[in-house]
Design a protein around this motif. Structure first.
Motif, short mmCIF file in Angstrom:
data_model
loop_
_atom_site.label_atom_id
_atom_site.label_comp_id
_atom_site.label_asym_id
_atom_site.label_seq_id
_atom_site.Cartn_x
_atom_site.Cartn_y
_atom_site.Cartn_z
N ARG A 1 0.92 -1.26 0.08
CA ARG A 1 0.31 0.03 -0.12
C ARG A 1 0.82 1.51 -0.20
NH1 ARG A 1 -2.31 0.96 4.35
NH2 ARG A 1 -2.04 -0.97 5.57
N ARG A 2 2.16 1.32 0.72
CA ARG A 2 2.77 2.51 0.87
C ARG A 2 3.59 2.67 -0.48
NH1 ARG A 2 -0.17 2.45 4.52
NH2 ARG A 2 0.55 3.27 6.79
N ALA B 1 2.74 1.82 -3.52
CA ALA B 1 1.81 1.99 -4.48
C ALA B 1 1.16 3.67 -4.12
CB ALA B 1 0.40 1.19 -4.30
N ALA B 2 1.20 4.20 -3.07
CA ALA B 2 0.90 5.55 -2.80
C ALA B 2 1.93 6.42 -3.11
CB ALA B 2 0.39 5.91 -1.43
N LYS B 3 3.13 5.77 -3.17
CA LYS B 3 4.44 6.59 -3.47
C LYS B 3 4.87 6.72 -4.91
CE LYS B 3 8.33 8.65 -2.68
NZ LYS B 3 8.30 10.24 -1.95
N PRO C 1 3.21 4.17 -8.20
CA PRO C 1 2.32 2.97 -8.64
C PRO C 1 3.39 2.13 -9.68
CG PRO C 1 1.10 4.87 -8.84
CD PRO C 1 2.40 5.50 -8.51
N GLU D 1 7.81 3.35 7.24
CA GLU D 1 7.37 4.07 5.98
C GLU D 1 8.63 5.00 5.88
OE1 GLU D 1 3.89 7.03 4.11
OE2 GLU D 1 3.89 6.21 6.50
#
Length: 444
Positions: free
Chosen positions: A299-300, A302-304, A306, A326
């Motif tokens: 998730r982290r 992908a947010a940073k 993709p 993180e």
């Protein structure tokens, strides 16, 4: 023309031995030398004493034989001869001077011969010839055997004493070395003098006190430098924030973009310096939570970005600080994007996170010494940043009780000079959560 022959360069063989064995060998060698010297002295002294007694006995017997010969005119005493041709020349000279004398002659094939001679009437020489008695020879043999046994006992006893003394000294030095290594790794509460303990004071205690004093002085200097750095960065926050606000109010245009970009970079630098100062102060504490590591990283990332591929080989539940994890992950991704080449790959396997790029690899000094602030590496991986990203990542990993390692990817069997095919940063999360935290970790 004179030529110089050069042979092949041989590697220097280094033999590492402990202090206890060196001390034991030295004591054994000294003990052996002393034992041999004393044995020779005792053997020679005993032999000389026995020969002196034999000569005294021969002198008494020749006197008795002389009186009997003068009374009877016959050599009627055992081992007595008149004008013996075997008489040693040195003894004959003494007798010709009119003196009674004794003489010892050594023969290699057997023991020494005892001679005694005296001049008698008629110009004759009365002599007595005896050998070293078997009893004296047995006594010397028994004495030599006792000296050999005693010498061996002295050497063995000295060696055992050397092992004991050297072992105690070596044990204290090893404890001191262990404590010094712990201090070098950042354990500021460790002291060498407390580690070695003991009641007896010797040079090891002086060394421990000197190392402790040096560690205290270095810690004070580092703490002073950290405070100065933190104070400077803290004082810069207000003017940098004002500068950034003022830049945002400028009219749109290329100059405004340049000023705004540099103001943001300066603010990021100030925040990073403050974070490094806090990490160096060893006052940071992890706020622990239970998370699914693979899901969290996916998730982290992908947010940073993709486009970065995340592969979860094995999912696991870990107890760690999500915010610091993180921060470490984003710093590793930013370093790979800035200094490496795509594609960037993230792999999660159990408690291990790997971040790989396909660039020129980490510089050799980073692989050897670890991250260092304001050092951006070689020319291949330099040109951007201030060298604080990996330093912050390593510091945050230390607060979480994790370990961050770096290596380069090379083809199988390739030499060290072959260019790397990428850089890999590996974060090893601990099996059990750190206990020196401000939260309440789950018991293992």
């Amino acid at each position: 023309m004179r030529g110089i022959l050069r042979g092949p360069v041989t590697e220097r063989v280094v033999m590492r031995t402990g202090l206890r064995w060196k001390l034991s060998a030295a004591i054994a060698l000294v003990g052996a030398l002393v034992a041999v010297a004393l044995s020779l002295v005792v053997h020679n002294a005993a032999r000389v004493s026995m020969l002196d007694n034999a000569r005294d006995l021969a002198d008494e017997r020749i006197q008795i034989a002389q009186r009997n010969y003068e009374l009877t005119g016959k050599p009627n005493f055992p081992s007595i001869a008149v004008d013996d041709r075997r008489l040693p020349p040195a003894l004959r000279e003494k007798v010709e001077e009119g003196r009674r004398a004794t003489y010892v002659s050594d023969r290699p094939d057997r023991g020494p011969d005892i001679w005694a001679a005296v001049p008698v009437k008629g110009g004759h020489v009365l002599s007595l010839h005896t050998g070293f008695t078997d009893r004296s020879t047995d006594i010397l043999k028994d004495l030599d055997q006792a000296l050999v046994i005693g010498s061996i006992a002295v050497v063995l006893g000295g060696s055992a004493l050397g092992v004991l003394i050297g072992g105690q000294l070596s044990r204290r030095l090893r404890k001191a070395a262990t404590a010094a290594n712990q201090m070098a790794k950042g354990e500021t509460d460790v002291r060498v003098r407390d580690a070695i303990g003991g009641v007896v004071r010797d040079e090891t205690d002086d060394l421990a006190s000197a190392v402790d004093a040096m560690a205290d002085a270095l810690q004070q200097r580092l703490e002073a430098e950290r405070r100065v750095t933190a104070d400077i960065a803290h004082e810069l926050r207000t003017p940098v924030t004002g500068l950034l606000t003022a830049a945002e109010l400028l009219p749109p245009g290329r100059p405004t973009e340049l000023v705004l970009d540099r103001a943001k970079a300066m603010r990021t630098l100030v925040e990073d310096v403050l974070e490094v100062a806090r990490l160096d102060g060893a006052s940071e504490r992890a706020e622990l939570q239970d998370i699914l590591l693979g899901e969290f990283v996916t998730r982290r990332v992908a947010a940073k970005d993709p486009e970065i591929e995340v592969r979860v080989v094995h999912e696991s539940e870990v107890t760690t600080d999500p915010r610091r994890l993180e921060r470490v992950l984003f710093n590793l991704l930013a370093n790979a994007a800035r200094h490496g080449s795509p594609p960037i790959e993230v792999t999660v396997e159990g408690r291990v996170i790997r971040v790989r790029d396909h660039g020129p690899g980490f510089p050799e000094d980073l692989l050897a010494d670890g991250p260092s602030r304001f050092r951006t590496g070689s020319a291949d991986r330099a040109g951007h940043g201030h060298g604080l990203g990996l330093t912050i990542a390593a510091g945050q990993a230390r607060v979480m009780g994790a370990r961050l390692t770096f290596r380069n990817v090379r083809p199988a069997g390739a030499a060290d000079g072959v260019p790397a095919e990428g850089a890999v940063a590996v974060l090893w999360l601990p099996e059990h959560a750190p206990t020196a935290t401000g939260s309440y970790p789950l018991l293992p």
